[in-house]
Write an enzyme that holds these catalytic residues in place. Structure first.
Site, PDB file in Angstrom:
ATOM      1  CG  ASP A 279     -26.009  49.202  -8.454  1.00 57.95           C
ATOM      2  OD1 ASP A 279     -25.939  47.954  -8.391  1.00 57.95           O
ATOM      3  OD2 ASP A 279     -26.766  49.800  -9.253  1.00 57.95           O
TER       4      ASP A 279
ATOM      5  CG  PHE B  40     -21.709  50.895 -13.654  1.00 55.35           C
ATOM      6  CD1 PHE B  40     -20.431  51.178 -14.108  1.00 55.35           C
ATOM      7  CD2 PHE B  40     -22.728  50.769 -14.581  1.00 55.35           C
ATOM      8  CE1 PHE B  40     -20.175  51.342 -15.467  1.00 55.35           C
ATOM      9  CE2 PHE B  40     -22.487  50.941 -15.931  1.00 55.35           C
ATOM     10  CZ  PHE B  40     -21.206  51.224 -16.372  1.00 55.35           C
TER      11      PHE B  40
ATOM     12  CG  ASP C 216     -24.190  47.806 -14.627  1.00 58.94           C
ATOM     13  OD1 ASP C 216     -23.701  47.506 -13.523  1.00 58.94           O
ATOM     14  OD2 ASP C 216     -25.003  48.751 -14.762  1.00 58.94           O
TER      15      ASP C 216
END
Length: 306
Positions: free
Chosen positions: A215, A213, A283
């Protein structure tokens, strides 16, 4: 998710501000040997969970709002997750679709018990209303019906979320090519999988298709581990807390190179150990390392996508 992997690799092959260090990947993989440190989904006890549809509704609202905390130095993901949890414990109807459509900025602040305007507050309210309206229109108001319609496919659920909810369409354009990342749509799948431990609403036959993810935290941790290298100009901007534009080459490279690097890491772990590791497990581990390091310097971009 093939689009996420393919477009991320395309950018990484042309990246000038961020590069992937293969030797850095080798060192990290050698350090973690045959298994990554196990991190439970709710390792801090900040999420709502009741084993049923209300948890799905909570997680969808959480991931609708899960972006851009850094402009308020005291606000973080834990405040959002625990604030929404407490609100739901106090009022089981707080995330009903009709109520989501009516929230104002001050009401959202009150819900979270936050004393001042939230970063991108108007956007957060807009996205809540969008989710409430679409859930009511097509899923009888329930995120659990959205999940049930995916046939236990993580990839199909990401497709459904991005098709029905524009606020989850995490796209960028890099040197004339469209790039797909889908951070919040993918993390919704991962949250379901983690919360329900791969069963019930969290059962997905293709959970391995989910990427990391992309970010703020994961690129910073990868850079600290020596997996990502930054140009002097980019490193200087991040060190000085300078803002990096949403959709800029630097920002797209930070995110896509992170995706690509972790895919390489996952493949190397499998090659060396013969064991399959999920990208989302990597992650979760990387993110947990990052949030436990207060001095970690991350890039700063105003974005609704992460």
């Amino acid at each position: 998710m093939d689009e996420v992997r393919a477009t991320s690799a395309w950018v990484a092959a042309r990246s000038s501000h961020v590069t992937i260090d293969e030797s850095g990947i080798e060192k990290v993989v050698e350090t973690i040997k045959t298994s990554i440190p196990k991190v439970e989904w709710d390792f801090e006890g900040i999420h709502y969970f009741d084993e049923g549809p209300l948890t799905v509704q909570y997680l969808f609202v959480l991931d609708t709002l899960n972006f851009c905390f850094w402009p308020d130095k005291d606000l973080n993901y834990d405040d959002l997750a625990s604030g929404l949890k407490e609100a739901l414990q106090n009022d089981k109807s707080v995330f009903d679709a009709d109520r989501l459509q009516k929230y104002t900025g001050p009401e959202l602040r009150k819900l979270l018990k936050w004393p001042r305007p939230l970063p991108l507050e108007d956007e957060r309210v807009r996205l809540l209303r969008e989710v409430g309206l679409e859930l009511e229109k097509n899923f009888e108001g329930k995120a659990s019906n959205l999940v049930a319609s995916c046939g236990k496919s993580a990839e199909k659920l990401v497709t459904l979320v991005t098709r029905h909810f524009p606020g989850f369409r995490d796209h960028s354009v890099y040197k004339g090519h469209q790039v797909f990342l889908y951070k919040r749509a993918q993390i919704f799948v991962a949250d379901l999988w983690g919360a329900f431990k791969g069963k019930g609403y969290g059962e997905f036959i293709d959970i391995g298709e989910i990427t990391i993810f992309a970010d703020y935290i994961v690129p910073a941790v990868l850079q600290q581990l020596g997996v990502l290298k930054y140009s002097a100009a980019l490193a200087g901007t991040i060190e000085a807390n300078g803002e990096i534009g949403s959709g800029s080459e630097e920002e797209v490279e930070l995110r896509t190179c992170s995706v690509c690097a972790v895919e390489k890491m996952r493949e190397l772990i499998q090659k060396k150990s013969g064991k399959q590791v999920l990208s989302l497990e990597l992650d979760i581990w990387l993110w947990s390392v990052g949030v436990r390091c207060p001095s970690l310097k991350h890039h700063r971009t105003l974005s609704i996508y992460y």
